[in-house]
Design a protein around this motif. Structure first.
Motif, PDB file in Angstrom:
ATOM      1  N   UNK A 273       0.813  -1.130  -0.071  1.00  0.00           N
ATOM      2  CA  UNK A 273      -0.089   0.078   0.098  1.00  0.00           C
ATOM      3  C   UNK A 273       0.883   1.186  -0.054  1.00  0.00           C
ATOM      4  N   UNK A 274       0.085   2.284  -0.423  1.00  0.00           N
ATOM      5  CA  UNK A 274       0.765   3.723  -0.518  1.00  0.00           C
ATOM      6  C   UNK A 274      -0.333   4.416  -0.457  1.00  0.00           C
ATOM      7  N   UNK A 275       0.181   5.763   0.497  1.00  0.00           N
ATOM      8  CA  UNK A 275      -0.732   6.877   0.430  1.00  0.00           C
ATOM      9  C   UNK A 275      -0.182   8.202  -0.394  1.00  0.00           C
ATOM     10  N   UNK A 276      -0.706   8.472  -1.492  1.00  0.00           N
ATOM     11  CA  UNK A 276      -0.488   9.737  -1.958  1.00  0.00           C
ATOM     12  C   UNK A 276      -1.148  11.101  -1.445  1.00  0.00           C
ATOM     13  N   UNK A 277      -0.409  12.075  -1.394  1.00  0.00           N
ATOM     14  CA  UNK A 277      -1.165  13.356  -0.909  1.00  0.00           C
ATOM     15  C   UNK A 277      -0.788  14.400  -2.180  1.00  0.00           C
ATOM     16  N   UNK A 278      -1.668  15.524  -2.153  1.00  0.00           N
ATOM     17  CA  UNK A 278      -1.469  16.490  -2.863  1.00  0.00           C
ATOM     18  C   UNK A 278      -2.083  17.771  -2.432  1.00  0.00           C
ATOM     19  N   UNK A 279      -1.040  18.724  -2.111  1.00  0.00           N
ATOM     20  CA  UNK A 279      -1.341  19.931  -1.218  1.00  0.00           C
ATOM     21  C   UNK A 279      -1.276  21.075  -2.191  1.00  0.00           C
ATOM     22  N   UNK A 280      -2.270  21.685  -2.164  1.00  0.00           N
ATOM     23  CA  UNK A 280      -2.618  23.210  -3.019  1.00  0.00           C
ATOM     24  C   UNK A 280      -2.025  24.374  -2.371  1.00  0.00           C
ATOM     25  N   UNK A 281      -1.591  25.189  -3.154  1.00  0.00           N
ATOM     26  CA  UNK A 281      -1.504  26.665  -2.877  1.00  0.00           C
ATOM     27  C   UNK A 281      -1.741  27.584  -3.812  1.00  0.00           C
ATOM     28  N   UNK A 282      -2.074  28.931  -3.594  1.00  0.00           N
ATOM     29  CA  UNK A 282      -2.660  29.839  -4.645  1.00  0.00           C
ATOM     30  C   UNK A 282      -3.746  29.681  -5.300  1.00  0.00           C
ATOM     31  N   UNK A 283      -4.708  29.026  -4.632  1.00  0.00           N
ATOM     32  CA  UNK A 283      -5.979  28.605  -5.445  1.00  0.00           C
ATOM     33  C   UNK A 283      -6.883  28.270  -4.519  1.00  0.00           C
ATOM     34  N   UNK A 284      -8.263  28.589  -4.778  1.00  0.00           N
ATOM     35  CA  UNK A 284      -9.394  28.403  -3.710  1.00  0.00           C
ATOM     36  C   UNK A 284      -9.808  27.096  -3.876  1.00  0.00           C
ATOM     37  N   UNK A 285      -9.131  26.031  -3.059  1.00  0.00           N
ATOM     38  CA  UNK A 285      -9.230  24.620  -3.046  1.00  0.00           C
ATOM     39  C   UNK A 285     -10.701  24.151  -3.336  1.00  0.00           C
TER      40      UNK A 285
ATOM     41  N   UNK B  34     -13.443  24.983  -4.351  1.00  0.00           N
ATOM     42  CA  UNK B  34     -14.175  24.932  -5.507  1.00  0.00           C
ATOM     43  C   UNK B  34     -13.799  23.914  -6.796  1.00  0.00           C
ATOM     44  N   UNK B  35     -12.831  23.366  -6.541  1.00  0.00           N
ATOM     45  CA  UNK B  35     -12.525  22.471  -7.609  1.00  0.00           C
ATOM     46  C   UNK B  35     -12.743  20.845  -7.137  1.00  0.00           C
ATOM     47  N   UNK B  36     -13.032  20.259  -8.475  1.00  0.00           N
ATOM     48  CA  UNK B  36     -12.773  18.908  -8.174  1.00  0.00           C
ATOM     49  C   UNK B  36     -11.381  18.429  -8.448  1.00  0.00           C
ATOM     50  N   UNK B  37     -11.195  17.475  -7.568  1.00  0.00           N
ATOM     51  CA  UNK B  37      -9.677  17.036  -7.431  1.00  0.00           C
ATOM     52  C   UNK B  37      -9.538  15.693  -7.861  1.00  0.00           C
ATOM     53  N   UNK B  38      -8.588  15.539  -8.579  1.00  0.00           N
ATOM     54  CA  UNK B  38      -8.134  14.134  -9.253  1.00  0.00           C
ATOM     55  C   UNK B  38      -6.897  13.808  -9.297  1.00  0.00           C
ATOM     56  N   UNK B  39      -6.704  12.297  -9.600  1.00  0.00           N
ATOM     57  CA  UNK B  39      -5.456  11.499  -9.512  1.00  0.00           C
ATOM     58  C   UNK B  39      -5.479  10.983 -11.135  1.00  0.00           C
ATOM     59  N   UNK B  40      -4.333  11.238 -11.845  1.00  0.00           N
ATOM     60  CA  UNK B  40      -4.190  10.664 -12.969  1.00  0.00           C
ATOM     61  C   UNK B  40      -2.755   9.884 -13.043  1.00  0.00           C
ATOM     62  N   UNK B  41      -2.540   9.084 -13.758  1.00  0.00           N
ATOM     63  CA  UNK B  41      -1.278   8.326 -13.793  1.00  0.00           C
ATOM     64  C   UNK B  41      -0.754   8.047 -15.206  1.00  0.00           C
ATOM     65  N   UNK B  42       0.360   8.047 -15.460  1.00  0.00           N
ATOM     66  CA  UNK B  42       0.915   7.999 -16.825  1.00  0.00           C
ATOM     67  C   UNK B  42       2.026   6.831 -16.761  1.00  0.00           C
ATOM     68  N   UNK B  43       1.618   5.678 -17.429  1.00  0.00           N
ATOM     69  CA  UNK B  43       3.117   4.606 -17.445  1.00  0.00           C
ATOM     70  C   UNK B  43       3.572   4.879 -18.662  1.00  0.00           C
ATOM     71  N   UNK B  44       4.987   4.425 -18.646  1.00  0.00           N
ATOM     72  CA  UNK B  44       5.959   4.427 -19.691  1.00  0.00           C
ATOM     73  C   UNK B  44       5.128   4.139 -20.967  1.00  0.00           C
TER      74      UNK B  44
ATOM     75  N   UNK C 195      -6.521  19.810 -10.350  1.00  0.00           N
ATOM     76  CA  UNK C 195      -7.508  20.369  -9.845  1.00  0.00           C
ATOM     77  C   UNK C 195      -8.131  20.982 -11.176  1.00  0.00           C
ATOM     78  N   UNK C 196      -9.374  20.550 -11.124  1.00  0.00           N
ATOM     79  CA  UNK C 196     -10.305  21.098 -12.274  1.00  0.00           C
ATOM     80  C   UNK C 196     -11.697  21.971 -11.850  1.00  0.00           C
ATOM     81  N   UNK C 197     -12.003  22.846 -12.498  1.00  0.00           N
ATOM     82  CA  UNK C 197     -13.359  23.336 -12.438  1.00  0.00           C
ATOM     83  C   UNK C 197     -13.835  24.021 -13.650  1.00  0.00           C
ATOM     84  N   UNK C 198     -14.739  22.993 -14.305  1.00  0.00           N
ATOM     85  CA  UNK C 198     -15.173  23.319 -15.504  1.00  0.00           C
ATOM     86  C   UNK C 198     -15.808  24.587 -15.747  1.00  0.00           C
ATOM     87  N   UNK C 199     -16.761  24.854 -14.961  1.00  0.00           N
ATOM     88  CA  UNK C 199     -17.350  26.143 -15.077  1.00  0.00           C
ATOM     89  C   UNK C 199     -16.838  27.396 -15.283  1.00  0.00           C
ATOM     90  N   UNK C 200     -15.654  27.260 -14.650  1.00  0.00           N
ATOM     91  CA  UNK C 200     -14.727  28.369 -14.653  1.00  0.00           C
ATOM     92  C   UNK C 200     -13.639  28.259 -15.609  1.00  0.00           C
TER      93      UNK C 200
END
Length: 117
Positions: A17-29, A31-41, A97-102
């Motif tokens: 197991x692993x636990x990933x964290x993502x901390x934001x700054x400089x934005x109004x957290x 109001x965003x939908x937050x997501x995790x994506x991945x990209x394999x080689x 971090x995504x806000x489609x409306x804005x």
């Protein structure tokens, strides 16, 4: 300037197991939908999980039952708990971090996850 900083990646054995964290700054957290994506080689970036601004999660089929996304608006942080990892989960994991409306969309730099014995 909005910034997303991922942490928690590393090397783990299959079944671990692993636990990933993502901390934001400089934005109004909140109001965003937050997501995790991945990209394999050699692969395209793909959605792993997303959580709406009001806490509703959505998962890719390949992680259902193994991964859990959560958010702490007070800490401006989104988490991805990853259990029962297998080598196919090896990838760079990106916070989004995504806000489609804005029409707002921000990405982190990524954290590498390697699942290997």
């Amino acid at each position: 300037q909005p910034q997303l900083a991922e942490s928690g990646g590393g090397l783990v054995q299959p079944g671990g197991s692993l636990r990933l964290s993502c901390t934001s700054s400089g934005m109004l957290f909140s109001i965003y939908a937050m997501g995790w994506y991945r990209q394999a080689p050699g692969q395209e970036r793909e959605l792993v999980a997303q959580i709406s601004y009001d806490g509703k999660p959505n998962y890719a089929d390949f992680v259902k039952g193994r991964f859990a996304i959560s958010r702490d608006d007070a800490k401006k942080t989104v988490f991805l708990q990853m259990n029962n990892l297998n080598p196919d989960d090896t990838a760079v994991y990106y916070c989004n971090a995504e806000n489609k409306g804005l029409a707002l969309n921000h990405w982190g730099q990524g954290t590498r996850v390697t699942v290997s014995s």
